[in-house]
Design a protein around this motif. Structure first.
Motif, short mmCIF file in Angstrom:
data_model
loop_
_atom_site.label_atom_id
_atom_site.label_comp_id
_atom_site.label_asym_id
_atom_site.label_seq_id
_atom_site.Cartn_x
_atom_site.Cartn_y
_atom_site.Cartn_z
N HIS A 161 0.81 -1.21 0.00
CA HIS A 161 0.00 0.00 0.00
C HIS A 161 0.85 1.26 0.00
O HIS A 161 0.35 2.34 0.31
CB HIS A 161 -0.92 0.00 1.23
N TYR A 174 -0.22 -11.05 3.56
CA TYR A 174 0.01 -9.90 4.42
C TYR A 174 -0.33 -8.61 3.68
O TYR A 174 -0.55 -8.63 2.47
CB TYR A 174 1.47 -9.83 4.88
N ARG A 175 -0.32 -7.51 4.42
CA ARG A 175 -0.49 -6.17 3.85
C ARG A 175 0.67 -5.31 4.35
O ARG A 175 0.82 -5.13 5.55
CB ARG A 175 -1.83 -5.56 4.24
N VAL A 190 0.97 -0.28 5.29
CA VAL A 190 -0.37 0.23 5.60
C VAL A 190 -0.30 1.61 6.26
O VAL A 190 -1.28 2.34 6.27
CB VAL A 190 -1.20 -0.75 6.45
N ILE A 195 -8.66 -0.09 4.28
CA ILE A 195 -8.14 -1.43 4.06
C ILE A 195 -9.14 -2.42 4.65
O ILE A 195 -9.58 -2.26 5.79
CB ILE A 195 -6.76 -1.59 4.72
N ARG A 230 -0.72 -7.04 9.19
CA ARG A 230 -0.48 -5.71 8.64
C ARG A 230 0.85 -5.18 9.18
O ARG A 230 1.17 -5.36 10.35
CB ARG A 230 -1.59 -4.75 9.04
#
Length: 137
Positions: free
Chosen positions: A27, A109-110, A113, A122, A129
Motif C-alpha cells: 500500500h 500480508y499487507r 499500511v 483497508i 499488517r
C-alpha cells in the motif's frame, strides 16, 4: 509447474517457476501511483525463476531516487509487471494482476499500511499488517 503472465497488449509474456517466497499487498505511495489503485498485489521469487518469453525490448523501468524498488512496465500498454531490484537483485516482485492463470498463491500480508490511501479503507480480512516493509523470512 510454471505460471504464465503477460501485459495488457500481449507484447510482453513471461513465466514464473515456483516455489514462491511469499505474496502480499503493498500500500506504499509508489505502488499506489504506479498501479493507479490502492496498491499492488504481488508475489516474490528469486530473479532466476522469472523468465521473459517475449517482448523484453518493450520493458522499461523507473528507478526511484532513494532505495525504493524499481517499477518495470510495458512501454506499449503501460502494464505494471515486475518490481523490486529486477533483474539483478535478490528477489523480484511480480504483479499478481499480470498472470494469465492462477499462480496458486494468495496474498499473506499487507505491507506499508502506514501510508495507505485515505480514500479507501483497508478491508478487515485477517491478514497481518505492517506499517512499513514486511519482515524477511
Amino acid at each position: 509447474m510454471s505460471a504464465r503472465g503477460s501485459c495488457a497488449c500481449g507484447g510482453v509474456r513471461f513465466e514464473v517457476e515456483p516455489p514462491f517466497i511469499r505474496a502480499g499487498y503493498c500500500h506504499c505511495s509508489r505502488c499506489r501511483k504506479h498501479s493507479g489503485a490502492d496498491g499492488e498485489a504481488q508475489l516474490r521469487v528469486p530473479p532466476g525463476q522469472l523468465r521473459v518469453l517475449a517482448g523484453e525490448e518493450l520493458l522499461a523501468f523507473w528507478e526511484p531516487p532513494d532505495d525504493g524498488g524499481r517499477k518495470v512496465f510495458c512501454t506499449r500498454c503501460g502494464s505494471s509487471l515486475f518490481g523490486s531490484k529486477w533483474p539483478d537483485g535478490p528477489t523480484v516482485s511480480v504483479r499478481l494482476g499480470a498472470f494469465d492463470e492462477d499462480p496458486g498463491i494468495r496474498p499473506e500480508y499487507r505491507g506499508w499500511v502506514g501510508s495507505a490511501a485515505s480514500w479507501l479503507p483497508i478491508p478487515e480480512d485477517g491478514l497481518p499488517r505492517y506499517d512499513e516493509t514486511v519482515p524477511q523470512r
